[in-house]
Motif scaffolding. Sequence first.
Motif, short mmCIF file in Angstrom:
data_model
loop_
_atom_site.label_atom_id
_atom_site.label_comp_id
_atom_site.label_asym_id
_atom_site.label_seq_id
_atom_site.Cartn_x
_atom_site.Cartn_y
_atom_site.Cartn_z
N LEU A 2 35.58 45.14 33.71
CA LEU A 2 34.54 44.83 34.70
C LEU A 2 34.28 46.11 35.49
CD1 LEU A 2 32.78 42.53 35.84
CD2 LEU A 2 34.57 42.16 37.54
N PRO A 3 33.32 46.94 35.03
CA PRO A 3 33.09 48.25 35.63
C PRO A 3 32.07 48.24 36.77
CG PRO A 3 31.81 48.07 33.64
CD PRO A 3 32.57 46.77 33.79
N SER A 4 32.11 47.21 37.61
CA SER A 4 31.12 47.06 38.68
C SER A 4 31.25 48.13 39.76
CB SER A 4 31.30 45.70 39.36
OG SER A 4 31.23 44.66 38.42
N LEU A 5 30.10 48.53 40.27
CA LEU A 5 30.09 49.40 41.44
C LEU A 5 30.28 48.57 42.70
CD1 LEU A 5 27.14 51.79 40.51
CD2 LEU A 5 29.61 52.18 40.26
N HIS A 6 29.77 47.34 42.69
CA HIS A 6 29.91 46.38 43.79
C HIS A 6 30.20 45.02 43.14
CE1 HIS A 6 28.04 49.41 46.34
NE2 HIS A 6 27.12 49.53 45.40
N GLU A 7 31.19 44.32 43.65
CA GLU A 7 31.54 43.02 43.07
C GLU A 7 32.07 42.13 44.17
OE1 GLU A 7 31.52 40.32 40.27
OE2 GLU A 7 31.12 42.38 39.68
N ALA A 8 31.41 41.00 44.37
CA ALA A 8 31.83 40.09 45.44
C ALA A 8 33.22 39.51 45.15
CB ALA A 8 30.82 38.97 45.61
N PHE A 9 33.43 39.02 43.94
CA PHE A 9 34.73 38.40 43.65
C PHE A 9 35.23 38.75 42.25
CE2 PHE A 9 37.39 34.71 42.37
CZ PHE A 9 38.43 34.94 43.25
N GLY A 10 34.50 38.49 41.22
CA GLY A 10 34.95 38.80 39.86
C GLY A 10 35.59 37.64 39.16
N LEU A 11 34.93 36.50 39.18
CA LEU A 11 35.45 35.29 38.54
C LEU A 11 35.78 35.52 37.07
CD1 LEU A 11 36.14 32.30 38.88
CD2 LEU A 11 33.77 31.77 38.35
N VAL A 12 35.01 36.34 36.40
CA VAL A 12 35.26 36.60 34.98
C VAL A 12 36.64 37.21 34.77
CG1 VAL A 12 34.19 38.90 34.92
CG2 VAL A 12 34.24 37.50 32.85
N LEU A 13 37.15 37.94 35.76
CA LEU A 13 38.51 38.48 35.66
C LEU A 13 39.53 37.35 35.60
CD1 LEU A 13 38.21 41.37 38.26
CD2 LEU A 13 38.43 41.63 35.78
N LEU A 14 39.35 36.35 36.47
CA LEU A 14 40.27 35.21 36.47
C LEU A 14 40.20 34.46 35.14
CD1 LEU A 14 39.80 33.76 40.05
CD2 LEU A 14 41.67 35.18 39.19
N GLU A 15 38.99 34.32 34.61
CA GLU A 15 38.84 33.64 33.32
C GLU A 15 39.58 34.39 32.23
OE1 GLU A 15 34.59 33.56 33.18
OE2 GLU A 15 34.46 31.67 34.26
N ALA A 16 39.45 35.71 32.21
CA ALA A 16 40.15 36.52 31.21
C ALA A 16 41.66 36.44 31.40
CB ALA A 16 39.67 37.96 31.28
N MET A 17 42.10 36.56 32.65
CA MET A 17 43.53 36.50 32.95
C MET A 17 44.12 35.15 32.52
SD MET A 17 43.27 38.43 36.63
CE MET A 17 44.96 38.24 37.19
#
Length: 135
Positions: free
Chosen positions: A11-26
Amino acid sequence: GILKASDVLVLPSLHEAFGLVLLEAMASGTAVIGTNAGGVPDIIQDGVNGLLVPPGSSEALADAIETLLREPDKKRALEQAALARVREKFTARKMAEETMRVYQITNFSSLSFPHTPSLCPTPPSSSGSAARGNG
């Protein structure tokens, strides 16, 4: 699914409020790399359950990806720690409990909001009892 079949989620975001996709991957057991931006560091503990890189640094991002692909034992350890973190901190029950805790701390019931006639007009009453709901 796709996440479980992936070697790594980036997830190479410059700005990211939360990053739900990270939790899904984890939660699917996939290693994660994210940028140290916004809410991402609340999810990824660098070197513990994933890797964080500076936003906008393609070189650091490439190094992190290469590290996980070349070091399967490290990747596996991060994946296991990530799954444990999701189960510990990010379940639906835990998130609901934390939301309730915030409501209790802020004591929303004690807040008062001014009446704004233009947004909340009082309906005209034809009779006193009907307007009060008694009729």
